[in-house]
Design a protein around this motif. Structure first.
Motif, PDB file in Angstrom:
ATOM      1  N   ALA A 179       0.825  -1.202   0.000  1.00 38.90           N
ATOM      2  CA  ALA A 179       0.000   0.000   0.000  1.00 38.90           C
ATOM      3  C   ALA A 179       0.859   1.251   0.000  1.00 38.90           C
ATOM      4  N   GLY A 180       1.924   1.254   0.830  1.00 38.64           N
ATOM      5  CA  GLY A 180       2.804   2.421   0.878  1.00 38.64           C
ATOM      6  C   GLY A 180       3.528   2.644  -0.421  1.00 38.64           C
ATOM      7  N   ALA A 181       3.989   1.555  -1.054  1.00 40.50           N
ATOM      8  CA  ALA A 181       4.710   1.677  -2.316  1.00 40.50           C
ATOM      9  C   ALA A 181       3.815   2.223  -3.407  1.00 40.50           C
ATOM     10  N   ALA A 182       2.544   1.785  -3.427  1.00 42.12           N
ATOM     11  CA  ALA A 182       1.627   2.252  -4.460  1.00 42.12           C
ATOM     12  C   ALA A 182       1.394   3.749  -4.331  1.00 42.12           C
ATOM     13  N   PHE A 183       1.286   4.246  -3.104  1.00 44.23           N
ATOM     14  CA  PHE A 183       1.031   5.664  -2.914  1.00 44.23           C
ATOM     15  C   PHE A 183       2.255   6.505  -3.263  1.00 44.23           C
ATOM     16  N   ALA A 184       3.454   5.942  -3.113  1.00 39.45           N
ATOM     17  CA  ALA A 184       4.672   6.718  -3.300  1.00 39.45           C
ATOM     18  C   ALA A 184       4.954   7.041  -4.759  1.00 39.45           C
ATOM     19  N   HIS A 185       4.284   6.399  -5.684  1.00 36.84           N
ATOM     20  CA  HIS A 185       4.536   6.626  -7.099  1.00 36.84           C
ATOM     21  C   HIS A 185       4.083   8.011  -7.548  1.00 36.84           C
ATOM     22  N   VAL A 186       4.812   8.591  -8.495  1.00 39.87           N
ATOM     23  CA  VAL A 186       4.349   9.793  -9.178  1.00 39.87           C
ATOM     24  C   VAL A 186       3.323   9.348 -10.217  1.00 39.87           C
ATOM     25  N   THR A 187       2.166   9.993 -10.245  1.00 43.81           N
ATOM     26  CA  THR A 187       1.085   9.577 -11.136  1.00 43.81           C
ATOM     27  C   THR A 187       0.514  10.767 -11.891  1.00 43.81           C
ATOM     28  N   VAL A 188      -0.221  10.465 -12.967  1.00 49.30           N
ATOM     29  CA  VAL A 188      -0.899  11.506 -13.733  1.00 49.30           C
ATOM     30  C   VAL A 188      -2.402  11.244 -13.661  1.00 49.30           C
ATOM     31  N   HIS A 189      -3.173  12.326 -13.525  1.00 48.46           N
ATOM     32  CA  HIS A 189      -4.623  12.224 -13.398  1.00 48.46           C
ATOM     33  C   HIS A 189      -5.292  13.188 -14.375  1.00 48.46           C
TER      34      HIS A 189
ATOM     35  N   PRO B 245       4.090  12.648  -4.546  1.00 54.52           N
ATOM     36  CA  PRO B 245       4.178  12.470  -3.098  1.00 54.52           C
ATOM     37  C   PRO B 245       5.634  12.431  -2.649  1.00 54.52           C
ATOM     38  N   ASN B 246       5.871  12.753  -1.392  1.00 59.46           N
ATOM     39  CA  ASN B 246       7.225  12.677  -0.836  1.00 59.46           C
ATOM     40  C   ASN B 246       7.393  11.325  -0.145  1.00 59.46           C
ATOM     41  N   GLU B 247       8.347  10.525  -0.586  1.00 58.23           N
ATOM     42  CA  GLU B 247       8.541   9.190  -0.027  1.00 58.23           C
ATOM     43  C   GLU B 247       9.729   9.109   0.930  1.00 58.23           C
ATOM     44  N   GLU B 248      10.405  10.236   1.179  1.00 56.18           N
ATOM     45  CA  GLU B 248      11.559  10.240   2.075  1.00 56.18           C
ATOM     46  C   GLU B 248      11.154  10.705   3.471  1.00 56.18           C
ATOM     47  N   ASP B 249      11.725  10.063   4.502  1.00 55.53           N
ATOM     48  CA  ASP B 249      11.399  10.433   5.887  1.00 55.53           C
ATOM     49  C   ASP B 249      12.168  11.664   6.364  1.00 55.53           C
ATOM     50  N   THR B 250      13.362  11.871   5.825  1.00 60.62           N
ATOM     51  CA  THR B 250      14.234  12.922   6.365  1.00 60.62           C
ATOM     52  C   THR B 250      14.599  13.990   5.342  1.00 60.62           C
ATOM     53  N   ALA B 251      13.957  13.999   4.180  1.00 57.61           N
ATOM     54  CA  ALA B 251      14.274  14.995   3.153  1.00 57.61           C
ATOM     55  C   ALA B 251      12.992  15.460   2.474  1.00 57.61           C
ATOM     56  N   ALA B 252      13.049  16.652   1.906  1.00 58.43           N
ATOM     57  CA  ALA B 252      11.899  17.222   1.203  1.00 58.43           C
ATOM     58  C   ALA B 252      12.158  17.222  -0.297  1.00 58.43           C
ATOM     59  N   THR B 253      11.098  17.079  -1.081  1.00 56.65           N
ATOM     60  CA  THR B 253      11.215  17.188  -2.528  1.00 56.65           C
ATOM     61  C   THR B 253      11.346  18.660  -2.894  1.00 56.65           C
ATOM     62  N   THR B 254      12.368  18.997  -3.671  1.00 62.10           N
ATOM     63  CA  THR B 254      12.634  20.398  -4.009  1.00 62.10           C
ATOM     64  C   THR B 254      12.619  20.663  -5.513  1.00 62.10           C
ATOM     65  N   LYS B 255      12.544  19.614  -6.315  1.00 58.77           N
ATOM     66  CA  LYS B 255      12.568  19.799  -7.771  1.00 58.77           C
ATOM     67  C   LYS B 255      11.848  18.638  -8.439  1.00 58.77           C
ATOM     68  N   VAL B 256      11.015  18.971  -9.428  1.00 55.20           N
ATOM     69  CA  VAL B 256      10.283  17.956 -10.182  1.00 55.20           C
ATOM     70  C   VAL B 256      10.431  18.258 -11.668  1.00 55.20           C
ATOM     71  N   GLN B 257      10.882  17.264 -12.431  1.00 57.35           N
ATOM     72  CA  GLN B 257      11.045  17.415 -13.878  1.00 57.35           C
ATOM     73  C   GLN B 257      10.170  16.387 -14.586  1.00 57.35           C
ATOM     74  N   VAL B 258       9.257  16.880 -15.401  1.00 51.90           N
ATOM     75  CA  VAL B 258       8.377  16.010 -16.180  1.00 51.90           C
ATOM     76  C   VAL B 258       8.738  16.149 -17.648  1.00 51.90           C
ATOM     77  N   PHE B 259       9.008  15.015 -18.303  1.00 55.00           N
ATOM     78  CA  PHE B 259       9.388  15.015 -19.709  1.00 55.00           C
ATOM     79  C   PHE B 259       8.193  14.568 -20.557  1.00 55.00           C
ATOM     80  N   LEU B 260       7.796  15.410 -21.499  1.00 53.33           N
ATOM     81  CA  LEU B 260       6.671  15.117 -22.372  1.00 53.33           C
ATOM     82  C   LEU B 260       7.176  14.469 -23.661  1.00 53.33           C
ATOM     83  N   PRO B 261       6.465  13.457 -24.173  1.00 52.01           N
ATOM     84  CA  PRO B 261       6.914  12.791 -25.391  1.00 52.01           C
ATOM     85  C   PRO B 261       6.828  13.729 -26.595  1.00 52.01           C
ATOM     86  N   THR B 262       7.804  13.628 -27.471  1.00 47.81           N
ATOM     87  CA  THR B 262       7.807  14.452 -28.684  1.00 47.81           C
ATOM     88  C   THR B 262       7.516  13.635 -29.938  1.00 47.81           C
ATOM     89  N   ASP B 263       7.550  12.294 -29.823  1.00 44.71           N
ATOM     90  CA  ASP B 263       7.166  11.475 -30.969  1.00 44.71           C
ATOM     91  C   ASP B 263       5.652  11.504 -31.162  1.00 44.71           C
TER      92      ASP B 263
END
Length: 254
Positions: A26-36, A54-72
């Protein structure tokens, strides 16, 4: 060690391992980055995609997110919704094969969006909203490979693709399914509300800060966790029954 104690120990071990396995899944499923939403109609126009991080780290914060969009199979007319505390940088790429539309021929498309400046702390998630003008109609799905960077320097690469009919990889990339227009009618109209309604049930308005408590979002994970606890209780009950039955047999033999 008596047979009854051995039975109890084995039953307790099985119950504990089962419950732990369910909770971990259950925890692993929630930790995934998803699109809605999870799907749109092929060629859908004027919709919104929400990337949930979601943030999956206990002692660190997420500070950067890079999403790559398909070009094909490019997503056309991309616009980024301002997110409180975050700065978005949009990168465009010249397409190898220009796309003809009713408004003319498109030669460039967004290939990457990078959000920086904010923080997603432990137990929280952030929604990043991206509007689009048109989705491709010549493919069955779009894969958005994503990099998630943490304040301790760790980078999680959500880039693995799930094989057809295979098990989900450890770090799956967010995937948007594109369905036939007849089976996904209304997806474009309902996509934004579906993404906003997920979680606590309160729709998030574009531009609002959407960092929220993860514990109030994933009802599926909670359900799996409860199921694991129920399995554990049943295991202990079975062990207790075995002890009572064993004692009964001992008394009868005496």
């Amino acid at each position: 060690m008596s047979p009854m104690r051995t039975t109890l120990r084995r039953a307790s071990t099985v119950a504990a391992l089962t419950a732990a396995g369910v909770l971990a899944a259950a925890g692993a499923a929630f930790a995934h980055v998803t699109v809605h939403p999870e799907s749109y109609a092929k060629g859908a126009t004027d919709g919104v995609l929400t990337f949930r991080v979601p943030n999956e780290e206990d002692t660190a914060a997420t500070t950067k997110v890079q999403v790559f969009l398909p070009t094909d199979h490019p997503v056309l007319g991309v616009l980024v919704t301002p997110e409180a505390g975050w700065t978005a940088q949009v990168t465009t790429t010249k397409l190898k094969t220009p796309v003809k539309t009713d408004d003319g021929t498109i030669t460039d498309a967004v290939s990457e969006i990078t959000w920086t400046g904010g923080r997603i702390r432990h137990g929280q998630y952030q929604d990043f909203h991206v509007a689009f003008g048109q989705l491709p109609d010549d493919t069955d799905q779009l894969t958005f490979k994503t990099l998630q960077s943490y304040s301790d320097g760790n980078v999680v690469r959500w880039i693995e693709e799930t094989p057809k009919g295979g098990d989900e990889p450890e770090s799956p990339a967010p995937v948007l399914r594109l369905t036939a227009k007849a089976t996904a009618e209304g997806a474009a109209e309902g996509g934004a509300s579906t993404a906003a309604a997920s979680g606590s049930g309160t729709a998030a308005k574009p531009g609002e800060a959407t960092t929220k408590s993860a514990s109030s979002d994933d009802s599926t994970a909670r359900g799996l966790g409860i199921a694991g606890l129920v399995v554990g209780v049943l295991g202990l009950a079975a062990a207790a029954f075995a002890i009572v039955r064993g004692r009964g047999r001992t008394s009868a033999s005496e």
